[in-house]
Design a protein around this motif. Structure first.
Motif, short mmCIF file in Angstrom:
data_model
loop_
_atom_site.label_atom_id
_atom_site.label_comp_id
_atom_site.label_asym_id
_atom_site.label_seq_id
_atom_site.Cartn_x
_atom_site.Cartn_y
_atom_site.Cartn_z
N ALA A 78 0.86 -1.19 0.00
CA ALA A 78 0.00 0.00 0.00
C ALA A 78 0.89 1.23 0.00
CB ALA A 78 -0.90 0.00 1.24
N LYS A 79 0.28 2.38 -0.31
CA LYS A 79 1.03 3.64 -0.25
C LYS A 79 1.14 4.08 1.21
CE LYS A 79 -1.05 4.71 -4.70
NZ LYS A 79 -2.19 3.77 -4.65
N GLY A 80 -0.01 4.37 1.81
CA GLY A 80 -0.11 4.62 3.25
C GLY A 80 0.99 5.46 3.85
N ARG A 81 1.57 4.93 4.91
CA ARG A 81 2.57 5.67 5.70
C ARG A 81 3.99 5.59 5.12
NH1 ARG A 81 -0.40 8.86 9.15
NH2 ARG A 81 -1.93 7.64 10.31
N ALA A 82 4.17 4.83 4.05
CA ALA A 82 5.52 4.63 3.52
C ALA A 82 5.77 5.39 2.23
CB ALA A 82 5.78 3.14 3.28
N GLU A 83 4.73 5.90 1.58
CA GLU A 83 4.92 6.44 0.23
C GLU A 83 5.80 7.69 0.21
OE1 GLU A 83 4.38 5.75 -3.89
OE2 GLU A 83 4.07 4.53 -2.10
N ILE A 84 5.73 8.52 1.22
CA ILE A 84 6.58 9.70 1.24
C ILE A 84 8.05 9.28 1.26
CG2 ILE A 84 6.31 9.95 3.76
CD1 ILE A 84 7.03 12.75 1.18
N SER A 85 8.38 8.24 2.02
CA SER A 85 9.78 7.76 2.03
C SER A 85 10.16 7.15 0.69
CB SER A 85 9.98 6.75 3.16
OG SER A 85 9.88 7.40 4.41
N ARG A 86 9.24 6.44 0.07
CA ARG A 86 9.53 5.89 -1.26
C ARG A 86 9.80 7.02 -2.27
NH1 ARG A 86 4.41 2.27 -0.53
NH2 ARG A 86 5.23 0.36 0.42
N LEU A 87 9.03 8.11 -2.16
CA LEU A 87 9.24 9.24 -3.06
C LEU A 87 10.60 9.89 -2.84
CD1 LEU A 87 5.77 11.06 -3.14
CD2 LEU A 87 6.98 10.07 -5.08
N ILE A 88 10.98 10.06 -1.57
CA ILE A 88 12.28 10.66 -1.27
C ILE A 88 13.40 9.78 -1.82
CG2 ILE A 88 13.87 11.29 0.59
CD1 ILE A 88 11.30 11.97 2.26
#
Length: 200
Positions: free
Chosen positions: A11-21
């Motif tokens: 899922a995107k959820g709480r991890a997507e911002i870190s994946r984007l960085i």
């Protein structure tokens, strides 16, 4: 295998911002996505019994915003000084408040609450973010350079939370323009095109 591994659900959820960085930075990382059963098998071994978890060059770190804040600092997206870092944190915290408002109602299966978040909470939050963006020059949220604050707003407007993104950005032209520009950054564009399709 890379020496950076981010572990979360599919899922995107709480991890997507870190994946984007991580994607923006261009570093190689392992995007590990666990099923509920796989998570259950390792839960007791995790420092806080939850994910996301970042394994970074032999060190383990937990808590979603702590992970993202660390990665932003590591890859030059946290601002150029303490003031800029605090200004970026301020925007990320405001976005997190909007996400949390939706999490409560989506997972509580509160349809009226979901509608209220989409019709009232999101627009009020975006209006405040628009004012802040204008007050800081209208191009970026911090210091006239891209930071993780801009990525957080981009991710929120793209994905929302719980599979519920904002309905329309027409009333927020500076945010809309910023997100269009962020979405055209080559490494971000590539991640958005290649990332696994998930409902949340």
């Amino acid at each position: 295998m890379s020496d950076i591994k981010l572990t979360y659900f599919p899922a995107k959820g709480r991890a997507e911002i870190s994946r984007l960085i991580l994607s923006y930075s261009g570093v190689k990382f392992t995007d590990e996505r666990l099923s509920g059963e796989q998570f259950g098998a390792i839960k007791s071994s995790l420092p806080w019994g939850q994910i996301p978890v970042l394994n970074y060059k032999g060190q383990v770190m937990c808590q979603s915003l702590s992970i993202a804040r660390f990665l932003a600092a590591e890859f030059g997206l946290a601002g150029k000084n303490n003031l800029e870092s605090a200004q970026a944190d301020e925007i990320v915290d405001a976005v997190s408040d909007l996400q949390n408002a939706m999490v409560k109602v989506v997972f509580g299966k509160d349809e009226k609450g979901v509608q209220n978040a989409l019709d009232t909470v999101y627009p009020a939050g975006l209006a405040n973010l628009e004012k802040m963006l204008v007050s800081r020059g209208g191009q970026f949220f911090v210091g006239n350079n891209l930071t993780w604050a801009d990525l957080a707003v981009f991710q929120f407007t793209s994905d929302g939370m719980g599979g519920k993104p904002p309905k329309d950005l027409t009333a927020y032209p500076r945010i809309s323009n910023l997100c269009q520009r962020v979405g055209q950054v080559p490494n971000i564009k590539n991640w958005m095109a290649a990332r696994p399709v998930t409902s949340m």
